[in-house]
Write a protein that holds these residues in place. Structure first.
Motif, mmCIF file in Angstrom:
data_model
loop_
_atom_site.group_PDB
_atom_site.id
_atom_site.type_symbol
_atom_site.label_atom_id
_atom_site.label_comp_id
_atom_site.label_asym_id
_atom_site.label_seq_id
_atom_site.Cartn_x
_atom_site.Cartn_y
_atom_site.Cartn_z
ATOM 1 N N UNK A 104 0.834 -1.197 0.000
ATOM 2 C CA UNK A 104 0.000 0.000 0.000
ATOM 3 C C UNK A 104 0.864 1.241 0.000
ATOM 4 N N UNK A 105 0.306 2.315 -0.552
ATOM 5 C CA UNK A 105 0.999 3.604 -0.612
ATOM 6 C C UNK A 105 0.093 4.653 0.024
ATOM 7 N N UNK A 106 0.685 5.505 0.840
ATOM 8 C CA UNK A 106 -0.075 6.532 1.545
ATOM 9 C C UNK A 106 0.544 7.885 1.230
ATOM 10 N N UNK A 107 -0.299 8.836 0.834
ATOM 11 C CA UNK A 107 0.166 10.191 0.531
ATOM 12 C C UNK A 107 -0.838 11.192 1.082
ATOM 13 N N UNK A 108 -0.394 12.417 1.234
ATOM 14 C CA UNK A 108 -1.290 13.489 1.632
ATOM 15 C C UNK A 108 -1.995 14.049 0.412
ATOM 16 N N UNK A 109 -3.186 14.570 0.626
ATOM 17 C CA UNK A 109 -3.942 15.204 -0.453
ATOM 18 C C UNK A 109 -3.227 16.474 -0.890
ATOM 19 N N UNK A 110 -3.300 16.761 -2.161
ATOM 20 C CA UNK A 110 -2.693 17.979 -2.683
ATOM 21 C C UNK A 110 -3.445 19.194 -2.173
ATOM 22 N N UNK A 111 -2.704 20.229 -1.874
ATOM 23 C CA UNK A 111 -3.307 21.481 -1.402
ATOM 24 C C UNK A 111 -3.508 22.458 -2.558
ATOM 25 N N UNK A 112 -3.076 22.093 -3.746
ATOM 26 C CA UNK A 112 -3.188 22.979 -4.906
ATOM 27 C C UNK A 112 -4.576 22.890 -5.519
ATOM 28 N N UNK A 113 -5.198 24.026 -5.721
ATOM 29 C CA UNK A 113 -6.559 24.065 -6.270
ATOM 30 C C UNK A 113 -6.626 23.461 -7.667
ATOM 31 N N UNK A 114 -5.638 23.689 -8.486
ATOM 32 C CA UNK A 114 -5.644 23.180 -9.860
ATOM 33 C C UNK A 114 -5.614 21.671 -9.952
ATOM 34 N N UNK A 115 -5.165 21.005 -8.914
ATOM 35 C CA UNK A 115 -5.086 19.543 -8.962
ATOM 36 C C UNK A 115 -6.451 18.875 -8.974
ATOM 37 N N UNK A 116 -7.464 19.601 -8.569
ATOM 38 C CA UNK A 116 -8.813 19.029 -8.625
ATOM 39 C C UNK A 116 -9.217 18.755 -10.065
ATOM 40 N N UNK A 117 -8.668 19.537 -10.968
ATOM 41 C CA UNK A 117 -9.043 19.422 -12.373
ATOM 42 C C UNK A 117 -7.950 18.746 -13.204
ATOM 43 N N UNK A 118 -6.703 19.080 -12.934
ATOM 44 C CA UNK A 118 -5.599 18.598 -13.762
ATOM 45 C C UNK A 118 -5.012 17.284 -13.253
ATOM 46 N N UNK A 119 -5.339 16.883 -12.045
ATOM 47 C CA UNK A 119 -4.790 15.649 -11.503
ATOM 48 C C UNK A 119 -3.697 15.931 -10.492
#
Length: 140
Positions: free
Chosen positions: A107-122
């Motif tokens: 398994x891999x664990x990461x934090x959610x991106x804080x960048x607004x653009x990542x909601x759309x661009x990945x």
């Protein structure tokens, strides 16, 4: 043993990555899993413009990674968890996939991106999920 044997967590010092590290440590402790903490230093966009800038940036990244290593090891010791810490250099997605493959991650664990653009661009998390090699946990 039932459950994951090896977990990989990506940390970069951001609030969400530190939460991911804490979550991963708790999960690894409860599941008696091996925890591999990975810090990926990224080359800066403007590093090549000034002579010697690359070496200075690399040294700053290394010092930051060493601080994260100390924090991770202290936290792990306080809960009776053994971890390994890897400092790597490159693209976070590429390096996390490489390390996860090398250590046989379950398994891999990461934090959610804080960048607004990542909601759309990945984001890194979305790219890891699309890889489809292991379960990916994204910590807000």
């Amino acid at each position: 043993m039932d459950g994951p044997k090896v977990l990989v967590v990506g940390v970069d010092g951001s609030t969400t990555s530190l939460r991911a590290g804490a979550y991963a440590a708790g999960l690894a402790r409860r599941q008696r899993s091996r925890l591999v903490v990975v810090y990926v230093a990224r080359p800066g966009a403007f590093v090549g413009l000034a002579p010697g800038a690359a070496a200075l940036a690399r040294e700053a990244d290394h010092e930051f990674a060493e601080d994260l290593r100390r924090q991770a090891e202290e936290a792990a010791t306080s809960v009776g968890l053994k971890i390994s810490f890897q400092e790597v250099y490159g693209d976070p997605y590429t390096e996390l996939v490489r390390v996860a493959d090398e250590v046989g991650a379950d398994g891999v664990i990461v934090g959610a991106s804080m960048r607004a653009g990542h909601r759309f661009a990945g984001s890194l998390a979305i790219r890891l999920v699309k890889t489809g090699k292991w379960p990916v946990t994204v910590v807000p």
